[in-house]
Design an enzyme around this catalytic site. Structure first.
Site, short mmCIF file in Angstrom:
data_model
loop_
_atom_site.label_atom_id
_atom_site.label_comp_id
_atom_site.label_asym_id
_atom_site.label_seq_id
_atom_site.Cartn_x
_atom_site.Cartn_y
_atom_site.Cartn_z
N ASP A 116 57.39 47.05 43.23
CA ASP A 116 56.11 46.37 43.49
C ASP A 116 56.29 45.25 44.52
O ASP A 116 55.45 44.37 44.63
CB ASP A 116 55.59 45.81 42.15
CG ASP A 116 54.16 45.29 42.24
OD1 ASP A 116 53.44 45.70 43.19
OD2 ASP A 116 53.77 44.48 41.39
N HIS A 165 52.37 49.42 39.09
CA HIS A 165 51.00 49.30 38.55
C HIS A 165 50.01 50.01 39.45
O HIS A 165 50.19 50.04 40.68
CB HIS A 165 50.62 47.83 38.35
CG HIS A 165 50.50 47.03 39.61
ND1 HIS A 165 49.32 46.92 40.30
CD2 HIS A 165 51.41 46.32 40.32
CE1 HIS A 165 49.51 46.15 41.37
NE2 HIS A 165 50.77 45.78 41.41
N ASP A 224 46.51 49.47 39.15
CA ASP A 224 45.28 48.72 39.41
C ASP A 224 45.42 47.99 40.74
O ASP A 224 46.52 47.81 41.25
CB ASP A 224 44.99 47.73 38.28
CG ASP A 224 46.01 46.60 38.23
OD1 ASP A 224 47.22 46.90 38.23
OD2 ASP A 224 45.61 45.41 38.19
N ASP A 280 49.49 48.08 47.28
CA ASP A 280 49.90 47.28 46.12
C ASP A 280 49.08 47.75 44.93
O ASP A 280 47.93 47.35 44.79
CB ASP A 280 49.64 45.80 46.42
CG ASP A 280 49.98 44.91 45.24
OD1 ASP A 280 50.60 45.40 44.29
OD2 ASP A 280 49.59 43.74 45.28
N GLU A 306 48.02 44.66 36.31
CA GLU A 306 48.99 43.70 36.83
C GLU A 306 48.27 42.58 37.58
O GLU A 306 48.63 41.41 37.50
CB GLU A 306 49.97 44.42 37.76
CG GLU A 306 51.18 43.57 38.17
CD GLU A 306 50.97 42.76 39.44
OE1 GLU A 306 51.83 41.93 39.76
OE2 GLU A 306 49.95 42.93 40.12
N GLU A 307 47.24 42.96 38.32
CA GLU A 307 46.58 42.00 39.22
C GLU A 307 45.82 40.93 38.46
O GLU A 307 45.52 39.87 39.02
CB GLU A 307 45.66 42.73 40.20
CG GLU A 307 46.37 43.72 41.12
CD GLU A 307 47.32 43.07 42.12
OE1 GLU A 307 47.39 41.82 42.15
OE2 GLU A 307 47.98 43.80 42.87
N HIS A 337 46.33 42.53 48.94
CA HIS A 337 45.15 41.93 48.29
C HIS A 337 43.95 41.75 49.22
O HIS A 337 43.02 41.05 48.87
CB HIS A 337 45.47 40.59 47.62
CG HIS A 337 46.45 40.72 46.50
ND1 HIS A 337 46.76 39.69 45.66
CD2 HIS A 337 47.19 41.78 46.09
CE1 HIS A 337 47.67 40.09 44.78
NE2 HIS A 337 47.94 41.36 45.03
#
Ligand code: ZN
Length: 413
Positions: free
Chosen positions: A202, A82, A84, A145, A179-180, A384
């Site tokens: 991921d 992903h 995003d 990520d 995804e997030e 994150h």
């Protein structure tokens, strides 16, 4: 010259673009930034020389195909990541580099040294002696990520195109948004994707291979009270906040995130509001075991039923919604997809790190759509937030793994 000359430059180009997804958005993808980024990926995938490059209308995933270069019948393998990034500042991301890290120094992120990567706080840093680390400047996340996964899959495809002596079946690439915020995979189009087995790239550190996730539900509790003047409340008032507290107290005290690990499930109260008149509790319910998961939901409803019985009316209303299931249920029917990855890791002298995930991956949903999809490491650490970093050498190894899986599948066909 680096083995994958475009791996790091492409990664850096992508992380500098803000692709933070928008929670609670009703559009797919969740914002215009992601649409624009996807269009850029289409150009880059075409430039590599891949076929069938398009944005899938249903999911806004960017799909591409690397045609087979063998006459053997090989399972079509998909690689998914992903683009995003998480809900953290993503404006003006400025990656910084630590070359030949000594495995023990404290790394200053910002010039003032307000934010640091300290091995005493982040012991995994010790695993990166001799590596080149890419970090943030302390003001943003990095976006490893999962732009590390994006760059690794693209580098692997580019390498395979440049090295036709490595035989492989058809490879499908899927790079997706959102995804997030937990919605990207909901719209995944398995049929258009066309793979027989797949991997999300991921995961975190070197060697991670995940094929077991939680079963997951969201549970909302709405409590209705009866508000009267406290002076004349006896026998009349039903204090919704009190009932809400009674509800929470009736759940097993041990089964909370802060008390559990490994395969232990939980009820997690993540938000509460309340007055005398009404109260609201929000939970997530998690368990690796499907039966125990179902039992947890029954217990949760049972607490509400018990309170309603006690009050003689429907004071407590529970709404439970399943979110995703443990992908192991699907994958263990045919372990080929896991065995292939394990073997690839072993042949590359990478120790497989296999643990049940205390969470979900996009593969938890995609596996239940009929495409078994475990999760492979992409290299990122401390995802994150501002302490996120990734090692260039680990990114190279993740790229090696993608190539090796493609190669092994062909050899074993
Ligand atoms: Zn991710």
């Amino acid at each position: 010259m680096a083995k994958y000359e475009n791996l790091i430059p492409r990664f850096l180009k992508y992380v500098k673009v803000n692709t933070r997804s928008t929670p609670n958005s009703t559009t797919v993808p969740s914002n215009e930034r992601l649409t624009k980024f996807a269009e850029g990926l289409v150009e880059d995938l075409k430039a590599i020389g891949l076929d069938n490059v398009h944005i899938n209308a249903q999911s806004s995933y960017v799909y591409a195909t690397l045609p087979a270069n063998t006459t053997k019948q090989v399972k079509k393998i998909g690689f998914i990541s992903h683009f995003d990034t998480a809900d953290f500042n993503s404006e003006n991301i400025t990656p910084k580099f630590v070359e030949n890290y000594d495995g023990q120094s404290v790394i200053k992120l910002d010039d003032a040294g307000k934010y640091t990567l300290d091995p005493a706080v982040f012991p995994n840093l010790k695993n990166y002696k001799g590596d080149t680390l890419i970090t943030t400047d302390g003001s943003t996340l990095l976006g490893a990520d999962d732009k590390s996964g994006v760059a690794e899959i693209m580098a692997a495809a580019e390498y395979l195109l440049a090295h036709p002596e490595i035989k492989h079946g058809e490879i499908e690439i899927g790079l997706g948004p959102d995804e997030e915020i937990g919605t990207g995979a909901d719209h995944f189009d398995v049929k258009d994707f066309g793979a027989d087995i797949a991997y999300t790239v991921d995961g975190g550190p070197l060697g991670q291979l995940e094929y077991e996730t939680f079963n997951a539900a969201d549970a909302q509790v709405e409590v209705t009270g009866t508000n009267v003047h406290p002076a004349e409340a006896k026998g009349v008032m039903v204090n919704a906040s009190q009932v809400a507290m009674d509800f929470h107290a009736a759940l097993p005290e041990h089964d909370r995130p802060e008390n559990t690990e490994g395969r232990e499930g939980f009820f997690h109260l993540y938000s509460m509001t309340g007055t005398v008149d009404s109260a609201h509790l929000s939970y997530i319910i998690r368990d690796h075991d499907r039966q125990v998961f179902e039992d947890r939901k029954k217990l949760f409803q049972g607490v509400a039923d018990q309170l309603n019985k006690q009050y003689g009316s429907e004071r407590v209303q529970v709404t439970i919604k399943d979110q995703y299931y443990n992908m192991r249920e699907v994958i263990e029917k045919d372990m080929t997809v896991v065995d292939l990855a394990k073997q690839a890791l072993e042949e590359l002298d990478i120790k497989p790190l296999i643990f049940p995930v205390r969470g979900g991956t996009d593969g938890s949903k995609i596996s239940f759509m009929g495409l078994p999809t475990p999760n492979l490491f992409a290299g990122g650490e401390n995802m994150h937030g501002r302490f996120e970093y990734v090692s260039e050498q680990t990114m190279e190894k993740a790229t090696d793994v993608v190539i090796k899986i493609a190669q092994l599948a062909e050899q074993q066909a």
